[in-house]
Design an enzyme around this catalytic site. Structure first.
Site, mmCIF file in Angstrom:
data_model
loop_
_atom_site.group_PDB
_atom_site.id
_atom_site.type_symbol
_atom_site.label_atom_id
_atom_site.label_comp_id
_atom_site.label_asym_id
_atom_site.label_seq_id
_atom_site.Cartn_x
_atom_site.Cartn_y
_atom_site.Cartn_z
ATOM 1 N N TYR A 1 96.813 -40.156 56.866
ATOM 2 C CA TYR A 1 96.674 -40.157 55.406
ATOM 3 C C TYR A 1 95.495 -39.287 54.993
ATOM 4 O O TYR A 1 94.611 -38.998 55.794
ATOM 5 C CB TYR A 1 96.546 -41.572 54.836
ATOM 6 C CG TYR A 1 95.211 -42.253 55.035
ATOM 7 C CD1 TYR A 1 94.983 -43.083 56.111
ATOM 8 C CD2 TYR A 1 94.181 -42.086 54.101
ATOM 9 C CE1 TYR A 1 93.769 -43.737 56.292
ATOM 10 C CE2 TYR A 1 92.952 -42.724 54.265
ATOM 11 C CZ TYR A 1 92.752 -43.542 55.352
ATOM 12 O OH TYR A 1 91.559 -44.183 55.517
ATOM 13 N N CYS A 2 95.525 -38.866 53.717
ATOM 14 C CA CYS A 2 94.456 -38.004 53.225
ATOM 15 C C CYS A 2 94.046 -38.453 51.819
ATOM 16 O O CYS A 2 93.893 -39.635 51.579
ATOM 17 C CB CYS A 2 94.886 -36.544 53.257
ATOM 18 S SG CYS A 2 96.450 -36.223 52.406
ATOM 19 N N ARG A 3 93.884 -37.516 50.907
ATOM 20 C CA ARG A 3 93.375 -37.884 49.579
ATOM 21 C C ARG A 3 94.446 -38.418 48.643
ATOM 22 O O ARG A 3 94.131 -38.861 47.541
ATOM 23 C CB ARG A 3 92.692 -36.682 48.938
ATOM 24 C CG ARG A 3 91.362 -36.366 49.588
ATOM 25 C CD ARG A 3 90.862 -35.013 49.177
ATOM 26 N NE ARG A 3 89.618 -34.688 49.856
ATOM 27 C CZ ARG A 3 89.223 -33.464 50.142
ATOM 28 N NH1 ARG A 3 89.993 -32.428 49.818
ATOM 29 N NH2 ARG A 3 88.093 -33.242 50.747
#
Lengths: 261, 261
Positions: free
Chosen positions: B205-207
């Site tokens: 996952y990221c932003r």
DNA sequence: TAAATATTCAATTGATCAATTGAATATTTA
DNA sequence: TAAATATTCAATTGATCAATTGAATATTTA
């Protein structure tokens, strides 16, 4: 490969991309185009709510579906102008409409839209001090109106020593109202004074934070010797806090009767 | 009496009002001025979020406080331009800043702001079909990336057969992360491949929705024979769903360490 | 005092509105 | 076919930007 879609939305020079050889640089460019496109789409909603007039229209539509004429009357705009603002809202997908006979009924496109507008109002109320001042100003001007919060209303209603009145137009009451409220549209208030208890506190509510109907109601009630206060919140705020219980236990929100023609 | 405040905000002609004799007409006018002023104030927030560039800045600030330089780098803008956009956001009260030595750290002014931006993104995602298409497009382009929802992640994590990695910069992980996640910033991913399980599914996952870091991560992992998918949601979305439990039970959001200089 | 960072200034380029109206047109009903 | 409603068109008036840059200035640290 960057597809045609990007070139349409961003007017991007495809030839330039094709001649790009470095894979890493190409990916960076693609990411940039993607981000630009995404934020441009989100900004469409921002643009829709950047006009005070359109915010006023959205606020009215939170009460249910309305004809262009009704919206024009409520906002003191011409029908042509109202129609044009509605087209803008239509393009940003915040509203929808339905033709019924000679009338166009506009409404918020989604329940999410209503919640979003409500949270915008609450955010503005909290962050913009000028807004707080403005509101204080008008309540002071208008007979030092006292306001109570939703939580306070619930406490008082449980004790049973309060009369709750909804001073919006009857159609809006029929569309949706706080359980236990009596519908007394502002223009009928003086006729109905005899039915109200003189010894009990009366709580009036209207369309919410930007609406002055309940302020007017409290002024009238006080002038006739009643003890009256204004509810700060609207049906929408009440609903967003008591969502499940409301729709299950009370079921007074009859969608079929939502449009009164 | 209409006070001076109104005349300042609305440039209203006080002389005209004074000469107005009819009380009812006067009240109507006052209501109109009030409404115009209120919606004008709310529109300030709408104007702030009507620019794609500013939306990108706000999205980055959702991850925590950042210097002007960092924001400029992340958004591919000049420092001067970034600074100017930040001044606009400052005026709309959506952000705040703090000076530390030679740096200015900007952050969202309130938790409500983050939630508001998140709900704007979710609303846009739901209402604007072009946005959905854009996203499908990029995931298809980039190696047919598979996405899972937050609910699915929780199910798989309970079963214990998943490795969750956070591919944002380390500072953002330290500021706040999903419990159980390992920090592997995207630029360190290739170095850390040996530490990852080849037989288990990896979720990156990221932003959030507008960020492609996790997409890149999945591409790299797949190229090296790993089984990897992308988490659709961000820390913020996770937080808005698991608010109380998070702050009480885990307490991994250490506010004191939120700024890494 | 030199270096680094951030803000402000002045200027460019180009668009795009913002809000509005009156009149013409389209649509639907009675 | 007349009446009512809504939309579109053409036009006005005025503002206000939108995004951007390079250079100058201010601020702080080492």
């Amino acid at each position: 490969m960057v597809k045609l879609y990007f070139s349409i939305t961003m007017n991007y020079d495809l030839e330039y991309i094709k001649n790009e050889i470095n894979q890493e640089v190409f990916m960076e460019k693609e990411t940039r185009i993607f981000k630009d496109s995404v934020y441009a789409q989100i900004a469409r909603i921002g643009k829709a709510i950047s006009s005070p007039r359109r915010l006023e229209i959205l606020d009215i539509l939170m009460q249910g579906s309305k004809t262009v004429e009704t919206i024009a009357r409520e906002t003191d705009m011409s029908v042509a102008n109202t129609s044009q603002h509605l087209q803008t809202l239509l393009e940003s997908r915040l509203v929808e409409y339905e033709k019924r006979g000679v009338y166009s009924y506009y409404k918020l496109a989604d329940r999410m839209v209503g919640n979003f507008i409500l949270s915008l109002q609450l955010l503005a109320e909290k962050r913009i001090t000028e807004l707080q001042k403005l509101r204080e100003e008008i309540y002071t001007n208008r007979d030092n109106i006292e306001q109570i919060k939703m939580s306070e209303l619930i406490v008082r209603m449980k004790k049973g020593n309060v009369t709750l009145i909804d001073v919006r137009p009857k159609e809006e009451y029929e569309m949706m109202h706080i359980p236990g409220a009596n519908s007394i549209p502002i223009e009928d208030l003086e006729k109905h004074l005899a039915t109200l208890p003189i010894n009990q506190e009366i709580v009036a509510y209207c369309r919410g934070r930007c609406c002055l109907l309940s302020v007017e109601a409290v002024e009238i009630l006080r002038a006739h010797g009643f003890k009256a206060v204004r509810l700060e919140a609207s049906v929408q705020e009440w609903l967003s806090q008591n969502d499940d219980e409301y729709s299950n236990a009370h079921n007074c929100c009859n969608k079929k009767n939502s449009i009164i023609s």
